[in-house]
Write a protein that holds these residues in place. Sequence first.
Motif, PDB file in Angstrom:
ATOM      1  N   LEU A 117       0.847  -1.226   0.039  1.00  0.00           N
ATOM      2  CA  LEU A 117      -0.018   0.127   0.029  1.00  0.00           C
ATOM      3  C   LEU A 117       0.833   1.200  -0.118  1.00  0.00           C
ATOM      4  O   LEU A 117       0.328   2.438  -0.562  1.00  0.00           O
ATOM      5  CB  LEU A 117      -0.867  -0.029   1.219  1.00  0.00           C
ATOM      6  CG  LEU A 117      -2.169  -0.777   0.940  1.00  0.00           C
ATOM      7  CD1 LEU A 117      -3.016  -0.957   2.265  1.00  0.00           C
ATOM      8  CD2 LEU A 117      -2.949  -0.485  -0.256  1.00  0.00           C
ATOM      9  N   SER A 118       1.962   1.219   0.634  1.00  0.00           N
ATOM     10  CA  SER A 118       2.886   2.294   0.656  1.00  0.00           C
ATOM     11  C   SER A 118       3.398   2.537  -0.775  1.00  0.00           C
ATOM     12  O   SER A 118       3.294   3.516  -1.105  1.00  0.00           O
ATOM     13  CB  SER A 118       4.245   2.194   1.453  1.00  0.00           C
ATOM     14  OG  SER A 118       4.092   1.817   2.630  1.00  0.00           O
ATOM     15  N   LEU A 119       3.731   1.563  -1.699  1.00  0.00           N
ATOM     16  CA  LEU A 119       3.931   1.594  -3.076  1.00  0.00           C
ATOM     17  C   LEU A 119       2.840   2.095  -3.842  1.00  0.00           C
ATOM     18  O   LEU A 119       2.936   2.963  -4.647  1.00  0.00           O
ATOM     19  CB  LEU A 119       4.271   0.184  -3.734  1.00  0.00           C
ATOM     20  CG  LEU A 119       5.631  -0.276  -3.142  1.00  0.00           C
ATOM     21  CD1 LEU A 119       5.844  -1.797  -3.674  1.00  0.00           C
ATOM     22  CD2 LEU A 119       6.906   0.669  -3.565  1.00  0.00           C
ATOM     23  N   VAL A 120       1.558   1.494  -3.707  1.00  0.00           N
ATOM     24  CA  VAL A 120       0.376   2.168  -4.337  1.00  0.00           C
ATOM     25  C   VAL A 120       0.213   3.606  -4.119  1.00  0.00           C
ATOM     26  O   VAL A 120       0.098   4.469  -4.940  1.00  0.00           O
ATOM     27  CB  VAL A 120      -0.888   1.426  -3.769  1.00  0.00           C
ATOM     28  CG1 VAL A 120      -2.135   2.144  -4.292  1.00  0.00           C
ATOM     29  CG2 VAL A 120      -0.659   0.105  -4.371  1.00  0.00           C
ATOM     30  N   GLY A 121       0.621   4.067  -2.762  1.00  0.00           N
ATOM     31  CA  GLY A 121       0.822   5.520  -2.516  1.00  0.00           C
ATOM     32  C   GLY A 121       1.536   6.193  -3.581  1.00  0.00           C
ATOM     33  O   GLY A 121       1.191   7.323  -4.002  1.00  0.00           O
ATOM     34  N   THR A 122       2.728   5.712  -3.601  1.00  0.00           N
ATOM     35  CA  THR A 122       3.738   6.318  -4.428  1.00  0.00           C
ATOM     36  C   THR A 122       3.226   6.497  -5.983  1.00  0.00           C
ATOM     37  O   THR A 122       3.209   7.338  -6.558  1.00  0.00           O
ATOM     38  CB  THR A 122       5.185   5.706  -4.554  1.00  0.00           C
ATOM     39  OG1 THR A 122       5.481   5.233  -3.207  1.00  0.00           O
ATOM     40  CG2 THR A 122       6.168   6.315  -5.193  1.00  0.00           C
TER      41      THR A 122
END
Lengths: 653, 177
Positions: A285-290
């Motif tokens: 989800l951190s990556l999806v945030g990016t």
Amino acid sequence: MAAEVGQFALILALLLATVQAGATLWGAHRRESVLMALGRSAAALQAGFVILAFACLAYGYVVCDFSLALVAEHSHTAQPLPYRFAATWGSHEGSMLLWVLILAVYGGGVALFGRTLRETLQARVLGVQGLIGVAFLAFILFTSNPFLRLDPAPIEGTELNPLLQDPGLVSHPPMLYLGYVGFSVAFSFAMAALIEGRVDAAWARWVRPWVLAAWIPLTIGITLGSLWAYYELGWGGWWFWDPVENASLMPWLLGTALLHSALVLERRGALVSWTILLAILTFSLSLVGTFLVRSGVLTSVHAFAVDPRRGVFILAIIGVTTGAALGLYGWRAPSIRSGALFQPLSREGGVILNNLFLCVLCATVFLGTFTPLFAELTGDKISVGPPYYSWVFAPFAVPLLALLVFGPMLNWKRDELAKTVARVRVPAGIAALVFLLVAVFAGLGHAVAAAGLALAAWLLAGSAAILVRRWWSGRAYLGRSILTTPRALVGLAIAHAGLGLLTLGITGVTSWHQDKVLNMRPGATTTFAGRTLTMTALEDVQGPNWQARQARFSVRGPGGTYELVSQRRFYPSAQQQTTEAGIHVTPLGNLYLSEGDESAEGVVIRLWSHPLVVWIWIGGFTMALGGAVSLSDRRLRVGALVKAPQLQPVAAE
Amino acid sequence: MKRFLFLVPALLFAGLLVAFGIGLTMDPTILPSMLIGKPVPAFNLAPVRPGDQGLARADLGGEPVLLNYYASWCVACRAEHPMLMRLRSEGVPIHGVDWKDAPADGDKWLQDRGDPYIRVGNDQSGRTGIDMGVSGVPETFVIDKQGRVRYRHVGAITQDDWANKIAPLMQRLKAES
């Protein structure tokens, strides 16, 4: 010159990351100590070179080297020094470099301080970190190179967006990134566990501090972002349910769940595969945030580099990272032995309930954020706004908060209902009293507000009760009892009390906020929310890189007389206007004043009264403080060092 | 069965990835209109130019036309205006609606900058804007020979928009019977 050094350092870092990933993973597979040691050195060196690259870019910004395309786009000689420096991460390329910097520093940290870990486990963690590093360094070098030159160099740069020229920019993105990227360590540990096919005590002891180390800055970052939006955007909102805000909230919710399930894993050896799954999902989800901010898939006020080519690259990174992780999870997790048994009513059961609620909350935010995208696939255009969240998010958040007090009161393994209820009777009594008092004084029409305040009181009293209960049982030696209280327990109480303060603030501002819009001229007087405001002056002022129309007010109200100033700033080189709101902050409530357009009838003045709003941010920071206190616990420092204390006499964190 | 449960996250993620991938290929700035393919709702607008006859639903149709919403307070309209003037000089038929604006201001706008419109009506209340689903100005609708909405363009028309989207559509509509 500095730019070329930076460029070269980045290329070297990419090569080193490749070496780091290859040497550690192959070395761990073949049990070759030399290869694994090579990987460790590569990780430390990679961190060094990324730091060098970042320093080169920051130097370019600070000395206003406009021959760098990136500097020319986001800096200006009139821009104050702190903002010239902070502009380093104010652009897409720069913020990606910050992302990789933090990743490399965490990787270097695992390499240097992780010597007490089993060698193959440490190597595999570093290997996965190295792979993530390769992906993102390649992303920077091939699609968003920060070191491109301009020829001829312009004499003056285009200014950084004035909204970003604020102490908020200096601190908010680095904190958020420390959090986002910090979860990569938990992710790498999860992947290493899946590759090895087993989870041991050292694994569990190591994961929790890393999760905590990511969770604390993420909490601070989100709180700072909310505070920044409140005072900078000029209309006094503190949370907008904007896709990019949601993108930071989702890892926070899952990270919080992970924090709790990792505790059960550490203490009791249970919830093994669940914790691994949470670690994978949190980082994903951190990556999806990016991905969200940069791809233009969703429109957002934060989107600053809408470029489908970059979107495809990041999508590929997410696809490979998360896809491989979940695939590996589906393959290996069933065979990982899960630990101790427990009954439904127990501390473990409480954590599972907490995890369920947090996951559902995360899912509601996820659906709200992505429904517009899914609807688009079927040809519809819709947008999801705050009403969705107040209908869907709140009904799950309130029971979670109500149940939260019970969790720390439960015993591990099994407990009895009657005894548990008895332990919370004092907080329950305090909450009931608060409800009655508010309902009597504010009237039954404010029943929801009364319930909100009661919930806040319940959380605060319930958090205090955790400590009081321990001290009461050791009251014969009260002094020693207080001194020997584990910091983890104090941290727990502080963090949960922070949620109570947050609830207090949210209840206050949603139940009793008021606003008023009017035209005013110097000398005019108005009354608002129990205060009397007089406009004393309307004047022009000159700042370092802006001119402003400034309205001054004298306010008389509870708490004495004070002055309030609001400005409409114009940044000539950026050709942009911003509003600097005048805010008078008190614990009981803020007076928020912002100046609007000027016309023949005077100046448009917007007034807001935000009761108790300041507790929202105090609550957020208190939660982070609780995390920090917990992280300083002796158990985490000592526990990680059990294996080889002679090698590492200093604390690991 | 238990093994399958562990694969559920991976399968869900695969679906999500496909959705993201398709999402990437879409342009978030395209806003379709509810009215595409449907006849323009009835209206009858007061004139902007003094002594003129205004703009009514009956004026649309017969030949493909552009229906352009503008306002004197709108900055983007200022940027779009030279493009409209150019189209007019090339013989493209354009009708105008002066939206949420005083007729005198709308008229002054046309006198100061030039008048690209065949007919132009004033919609001070913004009523036709609601019927047509206008989200702001400038917005332009392509109306076919039968008086049906065929395309909605949000924001100023740029050279690119005209050459790649609107002009080819106008050509096709002309060829329709």
